[in-house]
Design a protein around this motif. Structure first.
Motif, mmCIF file in Angstrom:
data_model
loop_
_atom_site.group_PDB
_atom_site.id
_atom_site.type_symbol
_atom_site.label_atom_id
_atom_site.label_comp_id
_atom_site.label_asym_id
_atom_site.label_seq_id
_atom_site.Cartn_x
_atom_site.Cartn_y
_atom_site.Cartn_z
ATOM 1 N N UNK A 3 0.848 -1.192 0.000
ATOM 2 C CA UNK A 3 0.000 0.000 0.000
ATOM 3 C C UNK A 3 0.881 1.238 0.000
ATOM 4 N N UNK A 4 0.479 2.231 -0.781
ATOM 5 C CA UNK A 4 1.194 3.504 -0.764
ATOM 6 C C UNK A 4 0.195 4.634 -0.556
ATOM 7 N N UNK A 5 0.679 5.716 0.022
ATOM 8 C CA UNK A 5 -0.119 6.923 0.196
ATOM 9 C C UNK A 5 0.353 7.897 -0.865
ATOM 10 N N UNK A 19 -6.761 14.216 -4.541
ATOM 11 C CA UNK A 19 -7.168 13.508 -3.341
ATOM 12 C C UNK A 19 -5.923 12.795 -2.822
ATOM 13 N N UNK A 20 -5.738 12.803 -1.514
ATOM 14 C CA UNK A 20 -4.656 12.036 -0.906
ATOM 15 C C UNK A 20 -5.271 10.694 -0.523
ATOM 16 N N UNK A 35 -8.823 4.013 0.351
ATOM 17 C CA UNK A 35 -9.408 4.983 1.273
ATOM 18 C C UNK A 35 -8.837 6.368 1.002
ATOM 19 N N UNK A 36 -9.705 7.377 1.077
ATOM 20 C CA UNK A 36 -9.260 8.761 0.932
ATOM 21 C C UNK A 36 -8.903 9.302 2.309
ATOM 22 N N UNK A 37 -7.707 9.922 2.421
ATOM 23 C CA UNK A 37 -7.301 10.446 3.726
ATOM 24 C C UNK A 37 -7.172 11.959 3.740
ATOM 25 N N UNK A 38 -7.337 12.599 2.577
ATOM 26 C CA UNK A 38 -7.244 14.056 2.558
ATOM 27 C C UNK A 38 -7.365 14.617 1.157
ATOM 28 N N UNK A 55 -6.018 8.596 10.308
ATOM 29 C CA UNK A 55 -6.082 7.591 9.243
ATOM 30 C C UNK A 55 -4.703 7.405 8.619
ATOM 31 N N UNK A 56 -3.965 8.496 8.427
ATOM 32 C CA UNK A 56 -2.615 8.393 7.868
ATOM 33 C C UNK A 56 -1.718 7.561 8.786
ATOM 34 N N UNK A 57 -1.805 7.783 10.092
ATOM 35 C CA UNK A 57 -1.003 7.010 11.045
ATOM 36 C C UNK A 57 -1.382 5.537 11.022
#
Length: 85
Positions: A3-5, A19-20, A35-38, A55-57
């Motif tokens: 998984x990558x952000x 979208x992040x 999932x969208x985190x920002x 959510x990022x953490x």
């Protein structure tokens, strides 16, 4: 699954909006995401991003790798949250 952000581009020509998102690293840039985190709007002045640090953490704890841009936004958000607390 790795998984990558990273950023997911939206908007029109010459009016980008991002979208992040948390996404499987094998997917296309603008493909399906988990999932969208920002959000990030490069056309705004000042603070032009929003990010949910909880959510990022969560994603970072399970091994997600952030892109350079998303990593810098997370660092800036943490600094702002620490300064306001």
């Amino acid at each position: 699954m790795a998984v990558s952000l990273r950023l997911n581009r939206k908007g029109t020509k010459d009016r980008p909006y991002y979208k992040i998102v948390a996404v499987d690293s094998r997917k296309r840039r603008d493909g399906r995401f988990i999932e969208q985190i920002g959000t990030y709007d490069p056309l705004l002045e000042g603070v032009n991003y929003t990010i949910d640090l909880a959510i990022a953490d969560k994603w970072l704890a399970v091994g997600a790798k952030p892109s350079e841009t998303v990593n810098s936004m997370i660092r800036k958000a943490r600094t702002a949250a620490a300064a306001s607390a």
